[in-house]
Design an enzyme around this catalytic site. Structure first.
Site, PDB file in Angstrom:
ATOM      1  N   GLU A 271      55.466  55.735  61.375  1.00  0.00           N
ATOM      2  CA  GLU A 271      55.529  57.202  61.300  1.00  0.00           C
ATOM      3  C   GLU A 271      54.286  57.847  61.901  1.00  0.00           C
ATOM      4  OE1 GLU A 271      58.232  58.576  60.661  1.00  0.00           O
ATOM      5  OE2 GLU A 271      59.346  57.433  59.173  1.00  0.00           O
TER       6      GLU A 271
ATOM      7  N   HIS B 233      53.426  60.176  53.277  1.00  0.00           N
ATOM      8  CA  HIS B 233      54.887  60.104  53.269  1.00  0.00           C
ATOM      9  C   HIS B 233      55.302  59.065  52.237  1.00  0.00           C
ATOM     10  CE1 HIS B 233      58.960  59.221  54.255  1.00  0.00           C
ATOM     11  NE2 HIS B 233      58.668  58.040  54.767  1.00  0.00           N
TER      12      HIS B 233
ATOM     13  N   HIS C 125      65.731  60.743  53.031  1.00  0.00           N
ATOM     14  CA  HIS C 125      64.713  59.760  53.411  1.00  0.00           C
ATOM     15  C   HIS C 125      63.486  59.808  52.483  1.00  0.00           C
ATOM     16  CE1 HIS C 125      61.908  58.076  56.820  1.00  0.00           C
ATOM     17  NE2 HIS C 125      61.579  57.611  55.637  1.00  0.00           N
TER      18      HIS C 125
ATOM     19  N   HIS D  15      58.804  57.872  49.225  1.00  0.00           N
ATOM     20  CA  HIS D  15      60.242  57.901  48.950  1.00  0.00           C
ATOM     21  C   HIS D  15      60.489  58.173  47.461  1.00  0.00           C
ATOM     22  CE1 HIS D  15      60.816  54.798  52.537  1.00  0.00           C
ATOM     23  NE2 HIS D  15      60.416  55.998  52.955  1.00  0.00           N
TER      24      HIS D  15
HETATM   25  P1  13P Z   1      55.920  51.830  57.920  1.00  0.00           P
HETATM   26  O1  13P Z   1      55.914  50.502  57.186  1.00  0.00           O
HETATM   27  O2  13P Z   1      55.989  51.634  59.416  1.00  0.00           O
HETATM   28  O3  13P Z   1      54.768  52.690  57.470  1.00  0.00           O
HETATM   29  O4  13P Z   1      57.293  52.584  57.573  1.00  0.00           O
HETATM   30  C1  13P Z   1      57.633  52.918  56.256  1.00  0.00           C
HETATM   31  C2  13P Z   1      58.459  54.147  56.162  1.00  0.00           C
HETATM   32  O5  13P Z   1      58.604  54.701  55.079  1.00  0.00           O
HETATM   33  C3  13P Z   1      59.106  54.706  57.396  1.00  0.00           C
HETATM   34  O6  13P Z   1      59.621  55.983  57.157  1.00  0.00           O
HETATM   35 ZN    ZN Z   2      59.972  56.434  55.007  1.00  0.00          ZN
END
Ligand code: 13P
Ligand code: ZN
Length: 269
Positions: free
Chosen positions: A118, A141, A214, A143
């Site tokens: 990202e 970022h 996401h 989840h």
């Molecule tokens: P990375 O392991 O490349 O950081 O990706 C994780 C992710 O949440 C992609 O949206």
């Molecule tokens: Zn992600």
């Protein structure tokens, strides 16, 4: 020898990233390699780091970001786990510097760990923040389960529908996430389109943006503040979902009660 050894300020900054990464794992928001962190560490780069030869690169960013000239970042590695970043940050993340053409980066320390997939979103957002003169240095970022679940309902994707539901669940939400939750319609993870849509939403005055189906992306002065903004929103979504699980739609605080919060806490909205 780690570049952190004689640099207590940078060391403290990376320790904070490790602490936040541990919380993300404990919260259940970071399955496998899920989520990523970048921090603009330029202010804490010492001469030893500046003089160091890169160990990998240059690699293309995918766009030219003129405001990142001379900037340095700590980045979670791609495919690396938050729970590993928590215990061994310099083995699961790396320090990069932007090359003078502002279109590439080099990995400088400690190990040749390739940064997060990202990176286009993270670096484009940092470029935007610098251009705006923002004091924000961290982007996160992750989840979070409740917030992601809520983005599966098209009715919640209209502007500020989720913001108002979440703010109305518990007074602190508006006080500590005063700009609410921006919405980015589904885009391919890691894409420049996702980066552009994220900047557009941050430019619409949000510190936290939901990526439909996401995750969320947050910016703030430091990584713990970015984490806190997501944490208060996720708490509000938990309350909403608990009420729904008990079989009722929660009333939420009234508009007048939320306006009172804005007045008392001197909030922007
Ligand atoms: P990375 O392991 O490349 O950081 O990706 C994780 C992710 O949440 C992609 O949206
Ligand atoms: Zn992600």
């Amino acid at each position: 020898m780690s570049v952190l050894e004689n640099n207590p300020a940078l060391s403290a900054e990376i320790n904070l990233v490790a602490e936040a990464a541990g919380y993300l794992w404990q919260k259940g928001w970071a399955e496998r390699n899920g989520g990523n962190i970048t921090v603009n560490i330029t202010d804490n780069v010492d001469s030893a780091l500046k003089d160091k030869e890169p160990i990998a690169g240059p690699f293309p960013i995918g766009s030219t970001l003129p405001h990142l000239k001379g900037c340095w970042f700590f980045c979670k590695g791609t495919n690396r786990r938050m729970r590993d970043l928590a215990r061994r940050p310099m083995e699961n993340g790396s320090i990069i510097r932007i090359t003078d053409d502002c279109a590439h980066y080099e990995i400088v320390a400690d190990k040749p760990v390739m940064p997060t997939s990202e990176l286009p979103s993270h670096l484009a957002v940092h470029n935007y923040l610098i251009a705006k003169g923002s004091p924000y240095k961290a982007s996160l970022h992750t989840h979070p389960i409740g917030l992601v679940a809520m983005t599966h309902n098209p009715a919640f994707l209209e502007k500020d529908v989720l913001t108002n539901i979440l703010w109305s669940m518990i007074p602190e939400t508006k006080a500590f996430c005063p700009r609410g939750l921006g919405i980015v319609p589904y885009k391919l993870p890691g894409s420049c389109e996702l980066a552009e849509a994220t900047i557009a939403s941050i430019d619409d005055n949000y510190d936290v943006v939901a990526w439909e189906k996401h995750g969320v992306f947050a910016v703030d002065t430091d990584i713990m503040s970015a984490f806190d903004q997501i944490d208060v929103l996720e708490k509000a979504s938990d309350i909403y979902l608990h009420a729904r699980a008990m079989g009722f739609v929660p009333d939420g605080m009234s508009q007048a009660q939320m306006q009172e919060i804005s007045t008392v806490f001197k909030l922007p909205k």
